[in-house]
Design a protein around this motif. Structure first.
Motif, PDB file in Angstrom:
ATOM      1  N   SER A 378       0.790  -1.104  -0.044  1.00 29.12           N
ATOM      2  CA  SER A 378       0.015   0.036   0.006  1.00 29.12           C
ATOM      3  C   SER A 378       0.876   1.311   0.157  1.00 29.12           C
ATOM      4  O   SER A 378       0.744   2.226  -0.683  1.00 29.12           O
ATOM      5  N   LEU A 381       2.218   1.608  -3.516  1.00 29.80           N
ATOM      6  CA  LEU A 381       1.104   2.259  -4.792  1.00 29.80           C
ATOM      7  C   LEU A 381       0.820   3.536  -4.221  1.00 29.80           C
ATOM      8  O   LEU A 381       0.465   4.587  -5.241  1.00 29.80           O
ATOM      9  N   SER A 385       1.388   6.731  -6.822  1.00 34.22           N
ATOM     10  CA  SER A 385       0.430   7.416  -7.300  1.00 34.22           C
ATOM     11  C   SER A 385       0.392   8.830  -6.875  1.00 34.22           C
ATOM     12  O   SER A 385      -0.600   9.749  -7.593  1.00 34.22           O
ATOM     13  N   ILE A 415      -5.402  -3.063  -2.318  1.00 32.55           N
ATOM     14  CA  ILE A 415      -6.481  -3.137  -3.316  1.00 32.55           C
ATOM     15  C   ILE A 415      -7.152  -1.791  -3.510  1.00 32.55           C
ATOM     16  O   ILE A 415      -7.298  -1.232  -4.671  1.00 32.55           O
ATOM     17  N   GLN A 418      -4.955   1.247  -5.204  1.00 35.20           N
ATOM     18  CA  GLN A 418      -4.686   1.043  -7.059  1.00 35.20           C
ATOM     19  C   GLN A 418      -5.238   2.188  -7.617  1.00 35.20           C
ATOM     20  O   GLN A 418      -6.201   2.859  -7.263  1.00 35.20           O
ATOM     21  N   LYS A 419      -4.282   2.780  -8.671  1.00 37.20           N
ATOM     22  CA  LYS A 419      -4.589   3.932  -9.282  1.00 37.20           C
ATOM     23  C   LYS A 419      -4.286   3.576 -10.531  1.00 37.20           C
ATOM     24  O   LYS A 419      -3.928   2.551 -11.095  1.00 37.20           O
ATOM     25  N   ALA A 422      -0.708   2.356 -10.823  1.00 36.90           N
ATOM     26  CA  ALA A 422      -0.506   1.350  -9.690  1.00 36.90           C
ATOM     27  C   ALA A 422      -1.446   0.270  -9.369  1.00 36.90           C
ATOM     28  O   ALA A 422      -2.587   0.359  -9.223  1.00 36.90           O
ATOM     29  N   TRP A 423      -0.760  -1.090  -9.383  1.00 38.56           N
ATOM     30  CA  TRP A 423      -1.925  -2.092  -9.325  1.00 38.56           C
ATOM     31  C   TRP A 423      -1.294  -3.076  -8.443  1.00 38.56           C
ATOM     32  O   TRP A 423      -0.017  -3.235  -8.300  1.00 38.56           O
ATOM     33  N   SER A 424      -1.989  -4.027  -7.811  1.00 35.23           N
ATOM     34  CA  SER A 424      -1.870  -4.952  -6.746  1.00 35.23           C
ATOM     35  C   SER A 424      -2.187  -6.274  -7.514  1.00 35.23           C
ATOM     36  O   SER A 424      -3.350  -6.515  -8.231  1.00 35.23           O
ATOM     37  N   SER A 711     -13.445  -1.290  -4.428  1.00 35.31           N
ATOM     38  CA  SER A 711     -11.738  -1.795  -4.282  1.00 35.31           C
ATOM     39  C   SER A 711     -11.574  -3.041  -4.305  1.00 35.31           C
ATOM     40  O   SER A 711     -10.462  -3.399  -3.712  1.00 35.31           O
ATOM     41  N   HIS A 714      -9.064  -7.014  -8.196  1.00 38.70           N
ATOM     42  CA  HIS A 714      -7.588  -7.046  -8.200  1.00 38.70           C
ATOM     43  C   HIS A 714      -7.177  -8.343  -8.888  1.00 38.70           C
ATOM     44  O   HIS A 714      -8.149  -9.357  -8.909  1.00 38.70           O
TER      45      HIS A 714
END
Length: 737
Positions: A378, A381, A385, A415, A418-419, A422-424, A711, A714
């Motif tokens: 987190s 991310l 972001s 999760i 995420q932007k 930016a990914w999980s 949210s 993912h």
């Protein structure tokens, strides 16, 4: 126009310097003469056509230091007050100030600077010159500006002894201290180099510091990085392939699989330099420490100040950024959870994305890969972001985490963070697999080459294997010690112990680095949970993964068996023996274990001791501390508290790193405090904690993140290298193509 020519031609200086005495020395002791001549030439090459411009508050000693520096360099010395302003105005500075008033004085002073020209000189500015923007821009064109940074309390004392009670720009009702603090923003805007000046530094000492600082500024090639697995013979053969700070930020992992470390080590601050930071804010301390670790050729001081300000400005809820709180007895908590994602990872990952964006070339897209055991995800991310939109178009990040190996709130947070860039990605395995997979991807030249050719995208790392991740962590360990001094808990120089919940060895390594840089840390206590491979290693010298399986615990951020940053510490205590480090880690990879030599183990144990904590002890510590103090420890801090109680000898203060906010681990906290039935929904867990008024409030950032709708989406990936690489390609296509 006032003009000063460059210093005398070298051959004229030579004629003057080589007296009969020098000639005798040259003839009778040629080696000694050669050394003196080399030193003399080294000093003279500092100036060239550039000016060395000394800047600082009134009372900083600019004039005296300037004269000494000029004598050592044998070049012209110009004092703006005496040699320019009074000559131009035909009156003293004080008379001019009285004649025209504050505002007009600053304008007249600036105009005089704009008409001034010099080269190859040492110039001492007035304390108010930096407040005129155009004048300073003119001076900076042909000069290296050196900021003599003297603590305000020292300046106040000096001005009092000089019977100065008012300076330029000071209006009625504004104290001397307030105007000195106000001026700092102008000094910080212009300098290229900072020289820390303690109250007891003689002018001769400050002058030597100025010369050393200018030498460093002009010799960036001295601050190179090496791999922990490179041998001395390999390094001597690769002299033309130096790696600098910008390179290691971008590359992350060394090509041979090792980790980058500075070849000449970290800078060591004097006791006086550390003491000059006692009154400083956290942001000011960070700026000074990082300037010592990052060469201005990589990141200039002005840009670094911008990055530090962005990282620790509005993103942290506590004005002290990393406050130190007394817990009980000789125990103090270093609270590292006031950032946007509620863990110590924010300290590095609010800064590293901006460093990365500055260092990378504009001609390529970059995909940052990170593996997390909980809190890093987190934080990375959120950090990436927050980049400017133009940077987000060329920089993206993928966070790999063990799908079933983090707390429910940590997972929801990753999760929710995420932007668009930016990914999980959840991986059906544990953290060790995620971390090892990333290392293998980086060392797979065929795959990384394919990504560059096919998609114009290079890979980079944001895990603590990246050197830039460690530097901000050094800052908070140093700052915690300075806070204890500032609070009159200890005098400077008295030792402290630190106790840190440890999995990947990065946080405790940063404390060891702070010790090397001059912070009086006696012992670093490594606190493990039931995944206690580090405890066993530090006690026995045997790193043994055979038959070990990762145990999911209440403290998932330290559920790690392969501690990456341990490699950097072993390289350090082995006197940079890359060959030995390579042997140890090859054996670990192939046979699942290695054993440290007895002499190296003894060296390690001089700095580090270790213990571990069971799950029951962790919950009991949370309950006990809350019952006696009303304070709630998170599960990782509870691990450190148990180990600290067991290993400390109570002869000095101990600083326990509180690495995360308790509300990230609500189920374990609810269980420890015996509050109520534990609900499965993470948001419900936080609301349940919030409903108990005796408890401290839950972290604002967590609530905001978990409230976001949609949210839960993912990607989930099998524990397979080809699947991970396919996932990377898909995300590259979606973002960059």
């Amino acid at each position: 126009m006032f003009h000063v020519c460059q210093y005398r031609p070298l051959r004229l200086i030579t004629q003057n310097c080589v007296s009969s005495m020098c000639l005798k020395l040259m003839l009778s002791r040629p080696v000694a003469f050669a050394q003196i001549w080399k030193s003399w030439l080294s000093n003279h090459s500092l100036v060239g056509s550039k000016n060395i411009i000394l800047m600082g508050p009134p009372g900083a000693g600019k004039t005296t230091v300037g004269r000494i520096v000029g004598q050592k360099l044998d070049c012209p010395v110009i004092d703006i007050d005496d040699d320019v302003l009074e000559t131009t105005w035909n009156m003293s500075v004080s008379e001019k100030l009285q004649d025209v008033g504050n505002e007009q004085f600053l304008e007249e002073e600036g105009k005089a600077l704009l008409k001034f020209s010099a080269s190859g000189s040492v110039i001492s500015l007035t304390g108010s010159n930096p407040m005129h923007s155009a004048g300073m821009q003119h001076m900076k064109k042909n000069g290296i500006i050196v900021y003599l940074d003297v603590p305000t309390t020292v300046i106040m004392s000096r001005l009092k002894s000089m019977k100065v009670d008012r300076i330029v720009g000071q209006s009625p009702g504004i104290s001397l201290k307030e105007i000195l603090q106000f001026r700092k923003q102008f000094y910080k805007r212009w300098y290229d180099i900072r020289v820390l000046c303690g109250g007891d530094n003689a002018a001769e000492v400050v002058a030597e510091k100025v010369l050393d600082a200018v030498k460093r500024y002009q010799n960036s090639e001295l601050e190179t990085f090496i791999s922990t697995r490179s041998s001395r013979s390999e390094r001597s053969m690769e002299k033309n392939s130096h790696k600098y700070f910008s390179d290691v930020v971008i590359e992350g992992l060394a090509p041979d699989g090792g980790l980058f470390v500075p070849e000449r080590g970290l800078p060591k601050f004097t006791a006086g330099e550390w003491q000059s930071l006692i009154e400083a804010t956290y942001i000011e301390r960070a700026q000074v420490i990082l300037e010592g670790c990052i060469h201005p050729a990589d990141i200039p001081a002005s840009k670094l100040a911008e990055i530090v300000g962005s990282a620790y400005g509005e993103n942290f809820t506590c004005s002290k950024i990393a406050p130190v709180r007394h817990l009980a007895g000789n125990q103090f908590l270093l609270e590292l959870f006031h950032g946007p994602t509620a863990s110590f990872k924010d300290f590095a990952l609010q800064m590293v994305p901006h460093i990365f964006a500055y260092c990378i070339p504009r001609s390529c897209n970059y995909l940052v890969l990170v593996a997390t055991s909980g809190d890093t995800g987190s934080a990375v991310l959120d950090g990436f972001s927050r980049l400017h939109d133009t940077d987000k178009q060329r920089i993206a990040v993928i966070n790999f985490f063990p799908e079933d190996g983090v707390s429910p709130i940590q997972k929801s947070q990753m999760i929710g963070c995420q932007k668009e860039n930016a990914w999980s990605v959840g991986v059906k395995s544990d953290f060790d697999f995620c971390q090892t997979a990333i290392k293998q991807i980086f060392t797979n030249s065929d795959y990384t080459g394919f990504l560059t050719v096919e998609y114009g995208t290079a890979l980079a790392a944001a895990n603590s294997i990246n050197w830039a991740r460690l530097l901000p962590q050094i800052v908070y360990h140093a700052s915690a010690y300075l806070d204890l001094v500032h609070q009159d808990i200890i005098p400077f120089g008295s030792p402290v112990d630190v106790c840190i919940p440890t999995g990947n060895f990065g946080n405790i390594l940063a404390a060891l680095y702070a010790k090397m840089m001059g912070i009086p840390i006696r012992k670093c206590i490594c606190a493990s949970n039931e995944n206690n491979v580090l405890t066993d290693f530090i006690r026995t010298g045997v790193y043994d993964l055979r038959g070990r399986k990762l145990i999911p615990t209440f403290s998932p951020a330290v559920d790690i068996l392969k501690s990456s940053n341990l490699e950097r510490y072993l390289h350090l205590i082995a006197n940079e023996d890359g060959k030995l480090v390579t042997q140890l880690y090859n054996q670990l990879e192939k046979q699942g274990h290695f054993q440290l030599r007895k002499d190296l183990l003894e060296k390690l144990q001089q700095d580090v001791v270790a213990g571990w904590c069971s799950e029951e002890e962790c919950l009991a510590a949370i309950h006990s501390v809350y019952s006696t103090t009303g304070y709630i420890l998170d599960t990782h801090t509870a691990v450190a508290k148990v180990v600290a109680d067991r290993l400390q000898d109570r002869t000095c203060p101990i600083i326990i790193s509180s690495t995360a906010h308790y509300s990230k681990f609500a189920p374990a906290i609810l269980r420890a405090l015996r509050i109520a039935e534990i609900k499965q929904n993470p948001l419900s867990q936080l609301h349940l904690l919030s409903s108990y008024s005796p408890l401290p409030p839950v972290h604002w950032g967590l609530l905001e993140t978990l409230k976001k709708k949609g949210s839960e989406d993912h990607q989930v990936c099998a524990a397979d290298m080809s699947m991970l690489m396919s996932c990377i390609e898909t995300l590259i296509q979606n973002h960059f193509m």
